[in-house]
Enzyme design. Structure first.
Site, short mmCIF file in Angstrom:
data_model
loop_
_atom_site.label_atom_id
_atom_site.label_comp_id
_atom_site.label_asym_id
_atom_site.label_seq_id
_atom_site.Cartn_x
_atom_site.Cartn_y
_atom_site.Cartn_z
N GLU A 1 32.72 28.72 41.90
CA GLU A 1 33.32 30.04 41.73
C GLU A 1 32.44 30.81 40.77
OE1 GLU A 1 36.04 32.92 39.46
OE2 GLU A 1 34.76 31.33 38.70
N LYS B 1 34.85 41.44 40.06
CA LYS B 1 35.35 41.82 38.73
C LYS B 1 35.21 43.32 38.50
CE LYS B 1 36.42 38.09 36.20
NZ LYS B 1 37.80 37.66 36.25
N HIS C 1 31.02 37.02 33.67
CA HIS C 1 32.49 37.09 33.64
C HIS C 1 33.04 38.28 32.87
CE1 HIS C 1 36.52 36.16 32.04
NE2 HIS C 1 36.72 35.65 33.24
N ASP D 1 31.70 35.16 39.12
CA ASP D 1 32.24 36.50 38.95
C ASP D 1 31.12 37.52 39.14
OD1 ASP D 1 34.90 35.53 37.76
OD2 ASP D 1 33.40 34.61 36.45
N HIS E 1 34.57 26.02 38.28
CA HIS E 1 34.89 27.33 37.73
C HIS E 1 33.72 27.91 36.93
CE1 HIS E 1 37.32 29.79 34.67
NE2 HIS E 1 37.37 30.47 35.81
N ARG E 2 33.20 29.03 37.37
CA ARG E 2 31.98 29.67 36.80
C ARG E 2 30.83 28.65 36.78
NH1 ARG E 2 34.84 32.38 31.44
NH2 ARG E 2 36.85 32.66 32.44
N GLU F 1 34.26 36.08 43.02
CA GLU F 1 35.35 36.88 42.47
C GLU F 1 34.82 38.25 42.07
OE1 GLU F 1 37.47 35.35 38.99
OE2 GLU F 1 38.33 37.36 38.73
N ASP G 1 36.74 23.66 35.03
CA ASP G 1 35.48 23.71 34.28
C ASP G 1 34.79 22.34 34.31
OD1 ASP G 1 36.27 26.27 33.57
OD2 ASP G 1 37.05 25.67 31.61
O1 G3P Z 1 38.84 32.87 40.26
C1 G3P Z 1 39.54 32.01 39.41
C2 G3P Z 1 39.34 32.39 37.96
O2 G3P Z 1 37.97 32.51 37.73
C3 G3P Z 1 40.03 33.66 37.60
O3 G3P Z 1 39.96 33.95 36.24
O4 G3P Z 1 39.10 35.08 34.26
O5 G3P Z 1 38.15 32.90 34.92
O6 G3P Z 1 37.64 34.92 36.25
P1 G3P Z 1 38.65 34.22 35.40
MG MG Z 2 36.49 34.08 37.89
#
Ligand code: G3P
Ligand code: MG
Length: 260
Positions: free
Chosen positions: A39, A113, A54, A41, A12-13, A111, A237
């Site tokens: 992943e 945004k 993000h 953003d 995640h990120r 993702e 994470d």
């Molecule tokens: O794509 C999964 C997750 O990243 C969505 O929430 O706020 O971390 O971008 P956020």
């Molecule tokens: Mg995200």
């Protein structure tokens, strides 16, 4: 009988539990730790550059202040995105991130945004030519998602080969049909939050032909529970926790050796 597929680990990120989020360092580290996917953003700068960050502002993750959409690329690029970790890093571009995935292999969950659905749709429109120009091998390793479903629907309509997923958060989705928007646009997966995920949702999604990738699972107990529910992917994470949990569960489910 075919073996159930192992859950896919999406860092995640990047591996944001170990490095500054949404930086090339965090993405490289995620792959070093064994994640199959990262992943990140994507947003637009004021002058239209596609950047990986993000929040709607640079305030939390960098040493600057201001809205991403109000700053030009040169200003964003001058910021330190590793400030919190005291590891100097720049805000990456989408092109740099695609290059990293091209080099490292694995999957990229991009993702889209935006501060509003309209802004997310605008970002999707800006992303489209970049995705259109991608070579076949990388196309297959890309998965695009957004909370702004019209943004992914637009991309799926213009690029029918694109794998897309619909993101969900918030209590309003507890009672709403999460499958319908995904099925309507030809998505391959739903991406619900941990709080929205139930064993029953996973079964219904699978019955409808949709995969279920859940965010953000950081506690090992949560990761183990979701794997037991047969989710297809987990965002974490701490990608190593997913990798360890799935290995332990797989070892436990192996038939015990009997006899000599
Ligand atoms: O794509 C999964 C997750 O990243 C969505 O929430 O706020 O971390 O971008 P956020
Ligand atoms: Mg995200």
């Amino acid at each position: 009988m075919t073996e159930p597929q192992q859950v896919i680990c999406y860092a995640h990120r990047g591996a944001r539990g170990h490095a500054p989020e949404n930086t090339l360092l965090a993405f490289d580290l995620a792959f070093d730790l064994g994640a199959e996917a990262i992943e990140c953003d994507v947003q637009r700068s004021r002058d239209g550059e596609l950047v990986i960050i993000h929040d709607g502002t640079v305030n939390r993750t960098t040493n600057g202040v201001g809205a991403v959409a109000a700053l030009v690329f040169a200003d964003l690029r001058a910021l330190d995105a590793g400030r919190v970790w005291r590891i100097p890093q720049r805000i990456p571009t989408l092109a740099e991130t695609l290059d990293l995935v091209r080099r490292r292999g694995g999957t990229l969950n991009l993702e889209i945004k935006g501060e509003s659905v309209e802004e997310s749709v605008g970002t999707a429109e800006a992303v489209e030519p970049v995705l259109r120009a991608l070579e076949e091998p990388l196309r297959a390793r890309l998965l695009v998602s957004s909370f702004a479903h019209p943004a992914v629907a637009l991309l799926k309509e213009r690029l029918p080969w694109l794998r897309v997923a619909t993101l969900y958060s918030g209590r309003e989705w507890q009672k709403a049909d999460m499958l319908a928007p995904a099925l309507a646009m030809g998505a391959e997966a739903i991406h619900p939050s941990v709080a929205l995920t139930t064993a029953e949702l996973v079964t219904r999604a699978h019955d409808a032909g949709l995969r279920v990738n859940v965010w953000t699972a950081n506690r090992s107990a949560t990761i183990r529970k979701l794997i037991a529910w047969s989710v297809d992917g987990l965002f974490s994470d701490y990608p190593e926790r997913v990798i360890i949990a799935r290995a332990q569960l797989a070892a436990q489910s192996e038939p015990q050796q009997t006899g000599r």
